[in-house]
Design an enzyme around this catalytic site. Sequence first.
Site, short mmCIF file in Angstrom:
data_model
loop_
_atom_site.label_atom_id
_atom_site.label_comp_id
_atom_site.label_asym_id
_atom_site.label_seq_id
_atom_site.Cartn_x
_atom_site.Cartn_y
_atom_site.Cartn_z
N THR A 1 39.31 101.57 14.66
CA THR A 1 38.47 102.34 15.58
C THR A 1 37.86 101.48 16.67
O THR A 1 37.77 100.27 16.53
CB THR A 1 37.31 102.99 14.77
OG1 THR A 1 36.58 103.87 15.60
CG2 THR A 1 36.36 101.96 14.20
N SER B 1 30.26 100.45 7.90
CA SER B 1 31.24 101.45 8.30
C SER B 1 31.36 102.52 7.22
O SER B 1 30.91 102.34 6.09
CB SER B 1 32.60 100.77 8.48
OG SER B 1 33.62 101.74 8.64
N SER B 2 31.99 103.62 7.61
CA SER B 2 32.33 104.67 6.64
C SER B 2 33.83 104.73 6.39
O SER B 2 34.30 105.59 5.65
CB SER B 2 31.88 106.03 7.17
OG SER B 2 30.53 105.99 7.47
N GLY C 1 36.50 110.04 11.55
CA GLY C 1 35.44 111.05 11.47
C GLY C 1 34.05 110.51 11.21
O GLY C 1 33.21 111.23 10.68
N GLY C 2 33.78 109.23 11.56
CA GLY C 2 32.45 108.69 11.32
C GLY C 2 32.10 108.82 9.84
O GLY C 2 32.96 108.63 8.97
N THR D 1 38.15 107.31 15.98
CA THR D 1 38.88 106.51 14.98
C THR D 1 40.28 107.07 14.71
O THR D 1 40.59 108.19 15.07
CB THR D 1 38.10 106.43 13.64
OG1 THR D 1 36.80 105.99 13.91
CG2 THR D 1 38.72 105.54 12.62
N1 GLU Z 1 32.51 103.49 13.65
C1 GLU Z 1 32.65 104.38 12.55
C2 GLU Z 1 32.71 103.67 11.24
O1 GLU Z 1 33.09 102.56 11.19
C3 GLU Z 1 33.86 105.21 12.66
C4 GLU Z 1 33.78 106.05 13.87
C5 GLU Z 1 34.47 107.32 13.74
O2 GLU Z 1 35.29 107.56 12.87
O3 GLU Z 1 34.16 108.13 14.59
O4 GLU Z 1 32.39 104.22 10.26
#
Ligand code: GLU
Length: 593
Positions: free
Chosen positions: A422, A470-471, A491-492, A404
């Site tokens: 992302t 999402s985060s 960062g997920g 991301t």
């Molecule tokens: N797909 C993740 C999300 O939407 C973000 C992925 C990432 O930051 O690595 O939360």
Amino acid sequence: MRILPVLAAATLSSTLIAAPASASTPVLGPTAYGYGGGIATVDATATAAGLDVLRHGGNAVDAAVAAAATLGVTEPFVAGPASGGFFVYYDAKRHTVSTIDGRETGPATMTPTYFIDPADGLPYDFQEARVSGLSTGVPGALAMWDDALRQWGTRRLPGLLRDAAAVADRGFVVDAQFRQQITDNLAAFGQFDSTKALYLPGGAPPALGTIQRNPDLAATYRQIARQGIGAFYRGPIGADLVKTVQHPPVSSNPVGTWAYPIRPGVLTMDDLAAYRVRRPAPTVSDFRGLKVYGMSTPSSGGTAVSEALNILEKVDPSPADVTQVLHTYLEASALAFADRGRYVGAYTPNEVLKKLASDRWAAQRACQISPAKAMAKPVGPGDINASGCTPAPATATPDNGLSTTNMTVTDRWGNVVEWTFTLEQFGGNGMVVPGRGFMLNNELTDFNFTPTQGAFPDPNLPGPGKRPRSSMSPTIVLKQGKPFLALGSPGGASIITTVLQILLNRVVLGMPLPDAMAAPRASQRNTAGIQAEPAFHTQYGPALTDLGHTFGPDMAELGAATAMEFTRHGGIIASAEPVRRGGGAAGVVHPSR
Ligand code: GLU
């Protein structure tokens, strides 16, 4: 951070951290002080593109889209036409905060068992699901770029796409980060002829210092510039995307070995044509007299950040006691993650979202925190229908990726853009659309593959046309009605804790913004062990372990944030990472030091 011999260094206003490699190479440092607009991204070329727009009279939205289109070229493993994300916008004239939800959607035929292998009834391994046609959702990027410009921009998409196309034609210098991202994905990228051709020349990652060009992406951008985004959502570019999803371009001569079958997906042209951005109201909460605006569902970022801040405010540890501040932060985020797992998904009712972000809920949750002893993890979610301290049984919530990108932009009029987008994992599902030069997302793997909440309904199971949770947490903080801070990170799921920690560092511990960004990070997402950067573990580990916290595994890096602080008399501090992910790039229109 990549640098590109495109703009003369003399045309850029920024903090110089090193002598330019050549007279024509822009070198942008991680922090820039000044006024008249500014931008921070992970990448010097993208920051330079946005700054150029600001310097020539464009506003924050124009500059943000210019930078996003450029990131599609220079950060092709996290951005581009097949990405998705969330845009939070402060409008200086109207004093309002609005959002755009440009998250991917699943196919109309998606069901809750989408990621279950019909052959054995078991969920696919994550990598098996990721590197397949199944993981790709309808991308929101182009619709989001177009919508943002139409609502608030002064430039139109075609011109900005043509500028980015020129970058794709000229190319950029391959640096260590870029090469590493390819090396990390060698086996996935190596399965597809189109990806090999672009990113594995001669069967290996490109050498450091070589020029990476992408004429196919340049042509794609120019076609969209000519024909509009319909060329993507209802036209030949979309048809090529759907063909790639349904018939992955698997190589008969792969590089590296892939352990799984590569499964086709079911996305159709009708799915693409049905795509619309949403404009949900932002989440909002009070924290120490500040108003914190964030992203609502399908992101869990807004409610989780609000909830954890509210809990922190309730417990109110003394800023003089850094151990207690960090202890409370870690406990508050564990509680917020438990509630996120139980309650937050694309279709969470508004009353539940409001309750999660309320002070009353924070009081119900904060009562579990003891200053003397860390809670055993995982903690249970709260009971949304009860009042008082009533935790429900604990269940683990799966995590997601680490890729991301994020940007923060402001203009001379005081408008602010905070934007995270992302492809999900670095390099998405690993497939470059043949002849089109961009990679596909694997965003649908952000759904839970199987129910995670025991006897309770899981809010994040796949469904027809549904957007995965999402985060991403683009956040704008107002003080007395005016922008004070804007920030976000990749960062997920650790995006949420990175945003929290920067706010904590700045607002509670009183660090200057660049220090708040640089400080070592730790993330407690309701798991037994705290993920921490080694410097955090070394510095605070002993005192927190004494309180009963458990550490592990350590992470080399958490997040790659960008932020902006708005100081008195129109001043700004544009801030990117000094070190993480190779260091980011900040610039301002009129530098003051
Ligand atoms: N797909 C993740 C999300 O939407 C973000 C992925 C990432 O930051 O690595 O939360």
